[in-house]
Design a protein around this motif. Structure first.
Motif, PDB file in Angstrom:
ATOM      1  N   LEU A  87      62.259  10.215  21.822  1.00 25.07           N
ATOM      2  CA  LEU A  87      62.306   8.815  22.217  1.00 25.07           C
ATOM      3  C   LEU A  87      61.000   8.131  21.838  1.00 25.07           C
ATOM      4  CD1 LEU A  87      63.857   9.101  25.792  1.00 25.07           C
ATOM      5  CD2 LEU A  87      64.807   7.691  23.954  1.00 25.07           C
ATOM      6  N   SER A  88      61.079   6.848  21.497  1.00 31.39           N
ATOM      7  CA  SER A  88      59.859   6.073  21.298  1.00 31.39           C
ATOM      8  C   SER A  88      59.149   5.930  22.642  1.00 31.39           C
ATOM      9  CB  SER A  88      60.197   4.692  20.728  1.00 31.39           C
ATOM     10  OG  SER A  88      61.093   3.996  21.592  1.00 31.39           O
ATOM     11  N   ALA A  89      57.861   5.627  22.596  1.00 26.79           N
ATOM     12  CA  ALA A  89      57.067   5.554  23.820  1.00 26.79           C
ATOM     13  C   ALA A  89      57.603   4.518  24.796  1.00 26.79           C
ATOM     14  CB  ALA A  89      55.611   5.254  23.473  1.00 26.79           C
ATOM     15  N   ASP A  90      58.168   3.443  24.284  1.00 23.76           N
ATOM     16  CA  ASP A  90      58.714   2.414  25.165  1.00 23.76           C
ATOM     17  C   ASP A  90      60.138   2.706  25.617  1.00 23.76           C
ATOM     18  OD1 ASP A  90      60.207   1.882  22.880  1.00 23.76           O
ATOM     19  OD2 ASP A  90      59.205  -0.008  22.420  1.00 23.76           O
ATOM     20  N   PRO A 110      50.611   9.201  17.992  1.00 17.83           N
ATOM     21  CA  PRO A 110      50.166   8.533  19.215  1.00 17.83           C
ATOM     22  C   PRO A 110      50.273   7.010  19.192  1.00 17.83           C
ATOM     23  CG  PRO A 110      48.659  10.304  18.654  1.00 17.83           C
ATOM     24  CD  PRO A 110      49.610  10.164  17.507  1.00 17.83           C
ATOM     25  N   SER A 111      50.224   6.405  18.009  1.00 13.37           N
ATOM     26  CA  SER A 111      50.340   4.949  17.924  1.00 13.37           C
ATOM     27  C   SER A 111      51.791   4.484  17.949  1.00 13.37           C
ATOM     28  CB  SER A 111      49.672   4.443  16.639  1.00 13.37           C
ATOM     29  OG  SER A 111      50.480   4.740  15.503  1.00 13.37           O
ATOM     30  N   ASP A 112      52.726   5.397  17.756  1.00 10.70           N
ATOM     31  CA  ASP A 112      54.151   5.099  17.666  1.00 10.70           C
ATOM     32  C   ASP A 112      54.501   4.299  16.410  1.00 10.70           C
ATOM     33  OD1 ASP A 112      55.783   6.368  19.472  1.00 10.70           O
ATOM     34  OD2 ASP A 112      56.510   4.532  20.410  1.00 10.70           O
ATOM     35  N   ASN A 113      53.580   4.244  15.450  1.00  8.90           N
ATOM     36  CA  ASN A 113      53.820   3.499  14.216  1.00  8.90           C
ATOM     37  C   ASN A 113      54.296   4.382  13.071  1.00  8.90           C
ATOM     38  OD1 ASN A 113      53.095   0.948  15.227  1.00  8.90           O
ATOM     39  ND2 ASN A 113      50.923   1.388  14.911  1.00  8.90           N
ATOM     40  N   PHE A 114      54.259   5.703  13.282  1.00  7.89           N
ATOM     41  CA  PHE A 114      54.656   6.625  12.219  1.00  7.89           C
ATOM     42  C   PHE A 114      55.494   7.759  12.802  1.00  7.89           C
ATOM     43  CE2 PHE A 114      50.720   4.639  10.899  1.00  7.89           C
ATOM     44  CZ  PHE A 114      51.036   4.182   9.624  1.00  7.89           C
ATOM     45  N   LEU A 115      56.408   8.262  11.984  1.00  3.87           N
ATOM     46  CA  LEU A 115      57.217   9.419  12.352  1.00  3.87           C
ATOM     47  C   LEU A 115      56.963  10.506  11.319  1.00  3.87           C
ATOM     48  CD1 LEU A 115      60.765   9.534  13.784  1.00  3.87           C
ATOM     49  CD2 LEU A 115      60.271  10.930  11.766  1.00  3.87           C
ATOM     50  N   LEU A 116      56.610  11.705  11.786  1.00  2.00           N
ATOM     51  CA  LEU A 116      56.287  12.833  10.910  1.00  2.00           C
ATOM     52  C   LEU A 116      57.412  13.859  10.988  1.00  2.00           C
ATOM     53  CD1 LEU A 116      53.521  11.563  12.081  1.00  2.00           C
ATOM     54  CD2 LEU A 116      52.478  13.653  11.225  1.00  2.00           C
ATOM     55  N   VAL A 117      57.859  14.332   9.835  1.00  2.08           N
ATOM     56  CA  VAL A 117      58.966  15.282   9.761  1.00  2.08           C
ATOM     57  C   VAL A 117      58.496  16.600   9.158  1.00  2.08           C
ATOM     58  CG1 VAL A 117      61.311  15.695   8.938  1.00  2.08           C
ATOM     59  CG2 VAL A 117      60.564  13.355   9.420  1.00  2.08           C
ATOM     60  N   PRO A 147      57.806  -0.744  15.226  1.00  2.00           N
ATOM     61  CA  PRO A 147      57.982  -0.659  16.687  1.00  2.00           C
ATOM     62  C   PRO A 147      58.911  -1.733  17.245  1.00  2.00           C
ATOM     63  CG  PRO A 147      55.658  -0.485  16.083  1.00  2.00           C
ATOM     64  CD  PRO A 147      56.393  -0.939  14.860  1.00  2.00           C
ATOM     65  N   ARG A 148      59.025  -2.856  16.550  1.00  2.00           N
ATOM     66  CA  ARG A 148      59.863  -3.954  17.051  1.00  2.00           C
ATOM     67  C   ARG A 148      61.351  -3.655  16.864  1.00  2.00           C
ATOM     68  NH1 ARG A 148      62.270  -8.224  14.686  1.00  2.00           N
ATOM     69  NH2 ARG A 148      61.350  -7.638  12.666  1.00  2.00           N
ATOM     70  N   THR A 149      61.723  -3.205  15.664  1.00  2.00           N
ATOM     71  CA  THR A 149      63.134  -2.946  15.371  1.00  2.00           C
ATOM     72  C   THR A 149      63.527  -1.493  15.585  1.00  2.00           C
ATOM     73  OG1 THR A 149      62.741  -2.423  13.032  1.00  2.00           O
ATOM     74  CG2 THR A 149      63.055  -4.753  13.616  1.00  2.00           C
ATOM     75  N   GLY A 150      62.527  -0.594  15.617  1.00  2.00           N
ATOM     76  CA  GLY A 150      62.803   0.829  15.742  1.00  2.00           C
ATOM     77  C   GLY A 150      63.142   1.510  14.444  1.00  2.00           C
ATOM     78  N   LYS A 151      63.301   0.752  13.370  1.00  2.00           N
ATOM     79  CA  LYS A 151      63.756   1.340  12.105  1.00  2.00           C
ATOM     80  C   LYS A 151      62.618   2.044  11.362  1.00  2.00           C
ATOM     81  CE  LYS A 151      67.742  -1.634  11.289  1.00  2.00           C
ATOM     82  NZ  LYS A 151      68.412  -2.551  10.338  1.00  2.00           N
ATOM     83  N   LEU A 152      63.007   3.069  10.607  1.00  2.00           N
ATOM     84  CA  LEU A 152      62.069   3.812   9.777  1.00  2.00           C
ATOM     85  C   LEU A 152      61.986   3.153   8.414  1.00  2.00           C
ATOM     86  CD1 LEU A 152      63.174   7.422  10.771  1.00  2.00           C
ATOM     87  CD2 LEU A 152      61.261   6.089  11.681  1.00  2.00           C
TER      88      LEU A 152
END
Length: 376
Positions: A280-283, A330-337, A352-357
């Protein structure tokens, strides 16, 4: 200034930037090939870049899952080998990792672990590829100095047997505590159930007892894998590995009540159905779920503010093979796979606004990565 000194200055400034501003990224990996175990990297959340040269390499045999203590000064890993082990490490204030000890998990191929809220016990999921005796859940005490003691409790489940190849034995895939720490949830791929246990840290010989109800049953042959609670513990989300679905539950008095089940792929081929991890995203507004196999995607859902229900948003390629695990920085601005079979870590920008990658900002070579954890 000549070109040589300019290059040296640039390299020095980059190193300084990483050392003063970066978070610490820990990478677990399988050691059947070139990997040596655990890798400690610097990660810059402003740019989404992993410093290519690891700050430390810690030798450990196939540390496939990593668990940090609440204060992030202890690290526990499961060593996913035919005769499973769990290992303990200390983490210094500078992030340096040193081994403490290792104990047997009394089972084969452990794949997951979690730490009790009071930090007194490590719960380990022995997946066990072979059906006999199959997988199990074990409880390992943690000493005050962070060292692991011998197993004090072991639980085995009855398999469903629906899929004769994959469900002839129990296969405990993950162990997740409720947010307040009073219950432990064991997702058993071989049983098509999530088993629920009450946790009592004051009972040293038997910290876990079956809850009422003691389990929730999933569709035959679906293969429960990973469970995740929202921050308030009102809702939970579960991946079904074999059917490639995600399930949303309401949580009340520790019981799981299914409200929604959604597919992760539109492909009919069974090879495209291999659900993995979820975050889940932090929010709490967005859920990310991996699907491996021939699909190799991250599927993004929005999360209903009040009811927790999911709405499909996006399907994004991982640009690699077999996303064993993934993490938000930690910033919730990147997703690492962690793409295990293509030997790489892929970093994607996240809105972070739209949730999209969005676009990929880095692809880092890494042999057989299995898990990603941040020290903040």
């Amino acid at each position: 200034m000549n070109r040589k000194w300019t290059s040296l200055l640039t390299a020095s400034l980059m190193t300084l930037a990483f050392s003063t501003q970066a978070a610490t990224l820990l990478v677990g990996s399988y050691t059947d090939g070139a990997s040596q175990g655990i890798y400690r990297y610097a990660f810059e959340s402003k740019t989404g870049q992993i410093e290519p040269t690891p700050q430390q390499v810690i030798k450990s045999v196939s540390p496939s899952w990593l668990v940090l203590s609440a204060d992030q000064r202890q690290l526990f890993v499961v060593n996913e080998t035919p005769q499973g082990h769990a290992s303990s490490f200390s983490v210094s204030s500078k992030g340096e990792i040193k081994p403490l000890n290792q104990v047997a998990t009394r089972g084969d191929e452990p794949t997951h672990a979690s730490l009790s809220r009071d930090q007194r016990y490590l719960f380990v999921a022995n997946y066990a590829v072979a059906p006999n005796p199959g997988g199990s859940l074990v409880v390992i005490p943690v000493a005050k100095d962070g060292k692991l003691k011998t197993v004090v409790q072991q639980v085995r489940h009855k398999p469903s047997g629906v899929n004769p190849e994959r469900q002839a034995g129990a296969h405990v895939h993950s162990l997740v505590l409720s947010p307040e720490g009073s219950h432990l949830y064991a997702s058993d791929l071989g049983a098509d159930k999530v088993f629920i246990y009450r946790y009592d840290g004051a009972s040293p010989d038997k910290p876990l007892t079956p809850a009422i109800p003691a389990s929730v049953t999933l569709p035959p042959g679906s293969g429960p894998r990973h469970l995740l609670f929202d921050a308030k513990g009102r809702h939970a989300y579960l991946t079904l590995e074999m059917s490639a679905e995600v399930v949303m539950f309401d949580v009340k008095d520790a019981a799981l009540q299914e409200r929604q089940r959604l597919p992760l792929t539109e492909q009919k081929d069974a090879a495209a159905r291999a659900a993995g991890g979820l975050n889940l995203s932090a929010d709490g507004r967005f859920l990310y779920v991996s699907n491996r196999g021939t699909a190799n995607e991250i599927v993004v859902f929005s999360v209903g503010k009040d009811d927790g229900q999911l709405t499909f948003l996006q399907r994004r390629s991982v640009e690699g093979d077999h996303p064993r695990e993934f993490a938000l920085d930690p910033s919730d601005n990147f997703l690492l796979v962690a793409n295990q079979k293509s030997n790489q870590i892929v970093v994607m920008r996240r809105d972070p606004r739209t949730g999209k990658l969005e676009e990929t900002v880095q692809t880092l070579p890494q042999d057989a990565p299995s898990d990603l954890k941040f020290i903040e």
